[in-house]
Write a protein that holds these residues in place. Structure first.
Motif, PDB file in Angstrom:
ATOM      1  N   HIS A  46      47.221  66.446  45.291  1.00 39.10           N
ATOM      2  CA  HIS A  46      46.395  67.086  46.313  1.00 39.10           C
ATOM      3  C   HIS A  46      46.052  68.520  45.916  1.00 39.10           C
ATOM      4  O   HIS A  46      44.951  68.999  46.195  1.00 39.10           O
ATOM      5  CB  HIS A  46      47.123  67.077  47.656  1.00 39.10           C
ATOM      6  CG  HIS A  46      47.084  65.753  48.351  1.00 39.10           C
ATOM      7  ND1 HIS A  46      46.418  65.557  49.544  1.00 39.10           N
ATOM      8  CD2 HIS A  46      47.613  64.542  48.028  1.00 39.10           C
ATOM      9  CE1 HIS A  46      46.538  64.293  49.920  1.00 39.10           C
ATOM     10  NE2 HIS A  46      47.270  63.662  49.019  1.00 39.10           N
ATOM     11  N   GLY A  47      46.987  69.186  45.262  1.00 37.41           N
ATOM     12  CA  GLY A  47      46.756  70.574  44.873  1.00 37.41           C
ATOM     13  C   GLY A  47      45.706  70.719  43.797  1.00 37.41           C
ATOM     14  O   GLY A  47      44.824  71.582  43.880  1.00 37.41           O
ATOM     15  N   ILE A  48      45.776  69.868  42.781  1.00 35.14           N
ATOM     16  CA  ILE A  48      44.823  70.014  41.683  1.00 35.14           C
ATOM     17  C   ILE A  48      43.423  69.615  42.117  1.00 35.14           C
ATOM     18  O   ILE A  48      42.426  70.134  41.626  1.00 35.14           O
ATOM     19  CB  ILE A  48      45.276  69.210  40.443  1.00 35.14           C
ATOM     20  CG1 ILE A  48      44.577  69.736  39.192  1.00 35.14           C
ATOM     21  CG2 ILE A  48      45.046  67.718  40.624  1.00 35.14           C
ATOM     22  CD1 ILE A  48      45.135  69.194  37.902  1.00 35.14           C
ATOM     23  N   ALA A  49      43.340  68.686  43.070  1.00 30.17           N
ATOM     24  CA  ALA A  49      42.023  68.283  43.581  1.00 30.17           C
ATOM     25  C   ALA A  49      41.448  69.312  44.539  1.00 30.17           C
ATOM     26  O   ALA A  49      40.227  69.527  44.572  1.00 30.17           O
ATOM     27  CB  ALA A  49      42.119  66.926  44.268  1.00 30.17           C
ATOM     28  N   GLY A  50      42.305  69.954  45.325  1.00 28.95           N
ATOM     29  CA  GLY A  50      41.812  70.858  46.354  1.00 28.95           C
ATOM     30  C   GLY A  50      41.736  72.310  45.946  1.00 28.95           C
ATOM     31  O   GLY A  50      40.811  73.023  46.352  1.00 28.95           O
ATOM     32  N   THR A 104      41.476  70.744  53.755  1.00 33.21           N
ATOM     33  CA  THR A 104      41.909  69.445  54.265  1.00 33.21           C
ATOM     34  C   THR A 104      42.882  68.752  53.324  1.00 33.21           C
ATOM     35  O   THR A 104      43.943  68.313  53.738  1.00 33.21           O
ATOM     36  CB  THR A 104      40.696  68.534  54.517  1.00 33.21           C
ATOM     37  OG1 THR A 104      39.957  68.378  53.302  1.00 33.21           O
ATOM     38  CG2 THR A 104      39.804  69.123  55.575  1.00 33.21           C
ATOM     39  N   ILE A 105      42.558  68.665  52.056  1.00 35.10           N
ATOM     40  CA  ILE A 105      43.391  67.889  51.137  1.00 35.10           C
ATOM     41  C   ILE A 105      44.721  68.590  50.861  1.00 35.10           C
ATOM     42  O   ILE A 105      45.708  67.950  50.519  1.00 35.10           O
ATOM     43  CB  ILE A 105      42.630  67.610  49.820  1.00 35.10           C
ATOM     44  CG1 ILE A 105      43.292  66.458  49.055  1.00 35.10           C
ATOM     45  CG2 ILE A 105      42.541  68.862  48.964  1.00 35.10           C
ATOM     46  CD1 ILE A 105      42.516  66.007  47.839  1.00 35.10           C
ATOM     47  N   TRP A 106      44.760  69.913  51.047  1.00 38.42           N
ATOM     48  CA  TRP A 106      46.014  70.649  50.840  1.00 38.42           C
ATOM     49  C   TRP A 106      46.589  71.153  52.166  1.00 38.42           C
ATOM     50  O   TRP A 106      47.715  70.826  52.535  1.00 38.42           O
ATOM     51  CB  TRP A 106      45.796  71.830  49.885  1.00 38.42           C
ATOM     52  CG  TRP A 106      47.018  72.685  49.690  1.00 38.42           C
ATOM     53  CD1 TRP A 106      47.352  73.815  50.363  1.00 38.42           C
ATOM     54  CD2 TRP A 106      48.094  72.450  48.772  1.00 38.42           C
ATOM     55  NE1 TRP A 106      48.557  74.320  49.926  1.00 38.42           N
ATOM     56  CE2 TRP A 106      49.040  73.498  48.948  1.00 38.42           C
ATOM     57  CE3 TRP A 106      48.363  71.474  47.817  1.00 38.42           C
ATOM     58  CZ2 TRP A 106      50.211  73.586  48.197  1.00 38.42           C
ATOM     59  CZ3 TRP A 106      49.541  71.559  47.072  1.00 38.42           C
ATOM     60  CH2 TRP A 106      50.442  72.602  47.265  1.00 38.42           C
ATOM     61  N   ARG A 163      42.057  73.616  42.621  1.00 40.90           N
ATOM     62  CA  ARG A 163      41.624  73.922  41.255  1.00 40.90           C
ATOM     63  C   ARG A 163      40.442  73.045  40.879  1.00 40.90           C
ATOM     64  O   ARG A 163      40.108  72.093  41.576  1.00 40.90           O
ATOM     65  CB  ARG A 163      42.783  73.692  40.278  1.00 40.90           C
ATOM     66  CG  ARG A 163      43.881  74.700  40.430  1.00 40.90           C
ATOM     67  CD  ARG A 163      45.153  74.381  39.688  1.00 40.90           C
ATOM     68  NE  ARG A 163      45.016  73.581  38.500  1.00 40.90           N
ATOM     69  CZ  ARG A 163      46.071  73.206  37.752  1.00 40.90           C
ATOM     70  NH1 ARG A 163      47.285  73.576  38.097  1.00 40.90           N
ATOM     71  NH2 ARG A 163      45.912  72.468  36.685  1.00 40.90           N
ATOM     72  N   CYS A 164      39.818  73.369  39.763  1.00 39.74           N
ATOM     73  CA  CYS A 164      38.666  72.586  39.292  1.00 39.74           C
ATOM     74  C   CYS A 164      39.016  71.709  38.098  1.00 39.74           C
ATOM     75  O   CYS A 164      38.264  70.802  37.756  1.00 39.74           O
ATOM     76  CB  CYS A 164      37.520  73.523  38.907  1.00 39.74           C
ATOM     77  SG  CYS A 164      36.866  74.469  40.302  1.00 39.74           S
ATOM     78  N   ASP A 165      40.155  71.971  37.460  1.00 40.61           N
ATOM     79  CA  ASP A 165      40.471  71.246  36.229  1.00 40.61           C
ATOM     80  C   ASP A 165      41.139  69.902  36.483  1.00 40.61           C
ATOM     81  O   ASP A 165      41.599  69.253  35.545  1.00 40.61           O
ATOM     82  CB  ASP A 165      41.340  72.102  35.304  1.00 40.61           C
ATOM     83  CG  ASP A 165      42.614  72.591  35.959  1.00 40.61           C
ATOM     84  OD1 ASP A 165      42.593  72.859  37.171  1.00 40.61           O
ATOM     85  OD2 ASP A 165      43.642  72.707  35.270  1.00 40.61           O
ATOM     86  N   GLY A 166      41.166  69.459  37.747  1.00 44.03           N
ATOM     87  CA  GLY A 166      41.564  68.082  37.987  1.00 44.03           C
ATOM     88  C   GLY A 166      40.475  67.123  37.541  1.00 44.03           C
ATOM     89  O   GLY A 166      40.748  65.997  37.128  1.00 44.03           O
ATOM     90  N   CYS A 167      39.230  67.565  37.630  1.00 44.32           N
ATOM     91  CA  CYS A 167      38.089  66.743  37.200  1.00 44.32           C
ATOM     92  C   CYS A 167      37.508  67.230  35.876  1.00 44.32           C
ATOM     93  O   CYS A 167      37.049  66.425  35.069  1.00 44.32           O
ATOM     94  CB  CYS A 167      36.996  66.760  38.261  1.00 44.32           C
ATOM     95  SG  CYS A 167      37.516  66.113  39.872  1.00 44.32           S
ATOM     96  N   HIS A 168      37.492  68.560  35.671  1.00 48.86           N
ATOM     97  CA  HIS A 168      36.996  69.144  34.422  1.00 48.86           C
ATOM     98  C   HIS A 168      38.204  69.743  33.692  1.00 48.86           C
ATOM     99  O   HIS A 168      38.572  70.884  33.950  1.00 48.86           O
ATOM    100  CB  HIS A 168      35.987  70.258  34.705  1.00 48.86           C
ATOM    101  CG  HIS A 168      34.859  69.831  35.596  1.00 48.86           C
ATOM    102  ND1 HIS A 168      33.752  69.180  35.136  1.00 48.86           N
ATOM    103  CD2 HIS A 168      34.673  69.974  36.936  1.00 48.86           C
ATOM    104  CE1 HIS A 168      32.927  68.947  36.136  1.00 48.86           C
ATOM    105  NE2 HIS A 168      33.457  69.409  37.252  1.00 48.86           N
ATOM    106  N   THR A 169      38.813  68.992  32.790  1.00 49.05           N
ATOM    107  CA  THR A 169      40.106  69.421  32.258  1.00 49.05           C
ATOM    108  C   THR A 169      39.977  70.648  31.364  1.00 49.05           C
ATOM    109  O   THR A 169      38.976  70.858  30.684  1.00 49.05           O
ATOM    110  CB  THR A 169      40.785  68.282  31.475  1.00 49.05           C
ATOM    111  OG1 THR A 169      39.992  67.938  30.335  1.00 49.05           O
ATOM    112  CG2 THR A 169      40.954  67.052  32.354  1.00 49.05           C
TER     113      THR A 169
END
Length: 523
Positions: free
Chosen positions: A221-225, A194-196, A227-233
């Motif tokens: 939108h890409g890093i949130a949808g 959805t987000i991407w 990948r995981c390192d948008g929240c866990h860098t």
């Protein structure tokens, strides 16, 4: 700098969009004929030669530069892939499963300790971060058979010429529960479908413009949808980072999704600002561990559910659709929120806060409907300046009113009154909802919501009044107004993807988002 009266007139013409000169004099830089271009006129004033904008020259105010555009792009994906491209960084690193290809020249297969040895010199910071992470210490998730150190090769592979860029898929090999939750959300969640796949590859705000202009949208939108390192860098990947609201604030800010700013302006945010640096962020998100709720406290919760929609209100297109979230059919969601608030507040207080949110939302839509009533009347009378048909084609390849079905809301390539309306629904109506939902008492009324909508409604009525008065005068004197060509053509306007669309460009069966409906299916 301006050398003569004639030069002054030329300068005035440039400032006025060439309206002081014959209509065929000022052309965009894309014109095919030999008439002087805008850049030629600017060159005669500033004495600087016309040149390409990528040749390293510093152009005075940019007036004598020719737009060249990116010489490296990657093809888009989905049904609109033939009319929209990505800048390389956007596709390669923000949707690595589909785009990333290693170009490393170093040959050989290496073990993790060998990677660490070399990268301690090549990229020392990521080695320091990895050594500080749980990955370097060894551990076990439910998906593992035994404890293990998660080294470089586990995420990137060991063949240096076939390295991979980690994505949700990569992390999901060990963190299966989190991956499953992450992908399970519907529209409005962080799930990549959805987000991407919908909000980037199929959304009008994205596909209607050149890739380089909307790269920032796709990257968030890409890093949130994907990948995981948008929240866990990278490369520490600490849960404590995802628990801090500052991480969410990277994306959840700005006029159309100001959740972080609204929360920050609430009492919750002020308590965090005053004492958050003293909290132990390695503890789970419970009322005993945290004095005030953060983004993760409310939307992820103690059990770490990675589907942020499990504790969200019913999705209503960012708040642009009207929904009474307190109605009986939404009772389960409402009860869940009241229970979440009971870590600190009485259920009555929480319920009354949410009831106030409902009512603030409902009255905001009365202003919106009043504005739309004015605008639709103008449209039906043909009084927009310009009318849709007098604009450059939109992403559909045709001309649709901004707010009618098939004419997705957009801020560009529209008449001023349509733009004012879109800002009202996207910025201010949603601002009321999001400020109220995050308990920002000042923003819901003064800074972003009700009082700002008052001003916007006046602007819309004022614009409508002027359009009607001008039309009345034109009829009195027998003038039949024709929209000026600058609405349809210009150096930037000619780059919009609506001009690129040809018959057969849209691949209807190329959507890649599961059961979620396509955007713009009617086209």
């Amino acid at each position: 700098m301006i050398r003569s009266v004639r030069g002054l007139l030329f300068m005035l013409a440039i400032i006025a969009g060439c309206t002081l000169l014959p209509m065929n004099f000022c052309k965009s830089a894309n014109a095919d004929d030999a008439a002087p271009t805008f850049q030629d006129v600017a060159s005669s004033i500033y004495g600087q030669a016309v040149g390409d904008d990528d040749d390293g020259t510093m152009y005075v105010f940019g007036l004598t530069a020719r737009y060249t555009g990116p010489d490296r792009v990657l093809p888009g994906e989905g049904k609109f892939k033939n009319i929209f491209n990505y800048l390389p960084v956007t596709a390669l690193y923000y949707n690595p499963d589909d785009y990333y290809v290693s170009t490393q020249k170093v040959e050989g297969e290496f073990k993790s300790d060998e990677c660490v040895l070399c990268h301690s010199i090549q990229t020392p910071r990521i080695v320091v971060d990895w050594k500080a992470s749980k990955h370097s210490k060894g551990g076990k998730t439910a998906a593992m058979k035994a404890e293990q150190v998660v080294g470089c090769d586990a995420c990137h592979g060991n063949n240096h010429q076939e390295l991979t860029m980690p994505s949700v898929t990569t992390c999901g090999k060990c963190h299966a529960k989190e991956k499953r939750e992450h992908l399970s959300g519907g529209q409005g969640s962080h799930g990549s479908h959805t987000i991407w796949d919908i909000s980037v590859t199929e959304f009008a705000w994205q596909i209607g413009k050149p890739a380089e202009e909307v790269a920032g949208c796709a990257q968030c939108h890409g890093i949130a949808g994907n990948r995981c390192d948008g929240c866990h860098t990278r490369h520490q990947f600490k849960p404590s980072e995802a628990r801090k609201p500052d991480t969410c604030g990277v994306c959840h800010m700005g006029v159309d999704h100001a959740e972080y700013e609204f929360w920050y302006n609430s009492f919750h945010g002020k308590i965090y600002m005053m004492e958050g640096d003293t909290w132990d962020w390695d503890k789970k998100m419970t009322p005993k561990n945290y004095r005030t709720p953060t983004c993760a406290y409310c939307h992820i919760g103690e059990d770490g559910n990675h589907n942020v929609q499990h504790m969200s209100t019913d999705y209503a297109h960012m708040g642009m659709f009207q929904l009474d979230r307190g109605a009986p059919q939404h009772k389960a969601k409402r009860d869940g929120w009241i229970k979440r608030c009971q870590g600190c507040h009485s259920p009555r207080f929480a319920a009354e806060q949410l009831y106030a949110m409902d009512e603030q939302i409902h009255i905001s839509f009365t202003k919106w409907r009043e504005a739309v009533g004015v605008i639709v009347g103008l449209y039906l009378e043909g009084l927009f300046d310009p009318m849709p048909a007098d604009l450059a084609p939109d992403y559909t390849g045709g001309h649709t009113m901004n707010l009618l079905p098939g004419g997705a809301p957009r801020f560009y390539n529209v008449s001023n009154i349509e733009r004012l309306a879109v800002e009202m629904i996207v910025y201010q109506v949603t601002g009321v909802y999001k400020a109220a939902a995050h308990f920002s008492t000042d923003d819901v009324t003064y800074n972003a919501g009700a009082f700002v909508m008052d001003r916007q409604l006046v602007k819309i009525k004022d614009e409508a009044s002027k359009l009607r008065r001008i039309s009345t005068l034109e009829k009195e004197v027998g003038i039949e107004h024709q929209a000026f060509d600058f609405w349809k053509h210009g150096e930037y306007t000619d780059l919009l993807t609506g001009y690129k669309r040809q018959e057969g460009d849209i691949v209807e069966d190329a959507c890649d988002h599961g059961d979620h409906p396509c955007f713009g299916e009617e086209h």
